[in-house]
Design a protein around this motif. Structure first.
Motif, PDB file in Angstrom:
ATOM      1  N   ALA A   1       1.005  -1.165  -0.003  1.00 30.85           N
ATOM      2  CA  ALA A   1       0.069  -0.094   0.036  1.00 30.85           C
ATOM      3  C   ALA A   1       1.008   1.212  -0.004  1.00 30.85           C
ATOM      4  CB  ALA A   1      -0.823  -0.018   1.329  1.00 30.85           C
TER       5      ALA A   1
ATOM      6  N   MET B   1      -0.518   0.164  -8.972  1.00 30.89           N
ATOM      7  CA  MET B   1      -1.948  -0.478  -9.226  1.00 30.89           C
ATOM      8  C   MET B   1      -2.622   0.075  -8.241  1.00 30.89           C
ATOM      9  SD  MET B   1      -0.245  -4.548  -8.832  1.00 30.89           S
ATOM     10  CE  MET B   1      -2.059  -5.197  -8.825  1.00 30.89           C
ATOM     11  N   ARG B   2      -4.079  -0.351  -8.774  1.00 27.95           N
ATOM     12  CA  ARG B   2      -5.211   0.107  -7.839  1.00 27.95           C
ATOM     13  C   ARG B   2      -5.972  -1.087  -7.212  1.00 27.95           C
ATOM     14  NH1 ARG B   2      -7.084   4.525  -7.126  1.00 27.95           N
ATOM     15  NH2 ARG B   2      -6.738   6.214  -8.236  1.00 27.95           N
ATOM     16  N   HIS B   3      -6.235  -0.882  -6.124  1.00 29.41           N
ATOM     17  CA  HIS B   3      -7.114  -2.035  -5.320  1.00 29.41           C
ATOM     18  C   HIS B   3      -8.348  -1.298  -4.878  1.00 29.41           C
ATOM     19  CE1 HIS B   3      -8.516  -4.820  -2.149  1.00 29.41           C
ATOM     20  NE2 HIS B   3      -7.560  -5.459  -2.650  1.00 29.41           N
ATOM     21  N   GLY B   4      -9.303  -1.651  -5.669  1.00 28.16           N
ATOM     22  CA  GLY B   4     -10.622  -1.012  -5.475  1.00 28.16           C
ATOM     23  C   GLY B   4     -10.502   0.371  -6.086  1.00 28.16           C
TER      24      GLY B   4
ATOM     25  N   LYS C   1      -7.678   2.526  -2.991  1.00 24.58           N
ATOM     26  CA  LYS C   1      -6.611   2.304  -2.492  1.00 24.58           C
ATOM     27  C   LYS C   1      -5.496   2.188  -3.836  1.00 24.58           C
ATOM     28  CE  LYS C   1      -4.599  -0.755   0.910  1.00 24.58           C
ATOM     29  NZ  LYS C   1      -4.837  -1.630   2.050  1.00 24.58           N
TER      30      LYS C   1
ATOM     31  N   LEU D   1      -1.573   0.784  -4.576  1.00 17.93           N
ATOM     32  CA  LEU D   1      -0.509   0.075  -4.510  1.00 17.93           C
ATOM     33  C   LEU D   1       0.706   0.255  -5.222  1.00 17.93           C
ATOM     34  CD1 LEU D   1      -2.614  -3.464  -4.452  1.00 17.93           C
ATOM     35  CD2 LEU D   1      -2.152  -1.805  -2.476  1.00 17.93           C
TER      36      LEU D   1
END
Length: 72
Positions: free
Chosen positions: A17, A49-52, A55, A57
């Motif tokens: 994160a 990168m995206r998480h959701g 968020k 990353l």
């Protein structure tokens, strides 16, 4: 620089994160600064990168390649 890259590669997870960047690097690299540079398109997009929806990353290897070029 190769020794520093190896130490950071050993210490940082492959993906983490963005908000944990300060703690993981001992405040050597600040998430707030990275966010500003990212908004200005000064950091390659493959470093993230995206998480959701919210968020962000950080992908360790491309990020370290970019960062080490910046400090060299």
């Amino acid at each position: 620089m190769l020794e520093l890259k190896q130490q950071l590669t050993d210490h940082l997870p492959p993906v983490f994160a963005g908000t944990s960047l300060d703690a993981l690097t001992g405040d050597a690299v600040r998430w707030r600064t990275v966010q500003n540079l990212r908004a200005q398109k000064k950091i390659p997009s493959e470093c993230f990168m995206r998480h959701g929806a919210r968020k962000v990353l950080i992908v360790r290897d491309p990020f370290l390649d970019w960062w080490l070029k910046e400090i060299d």
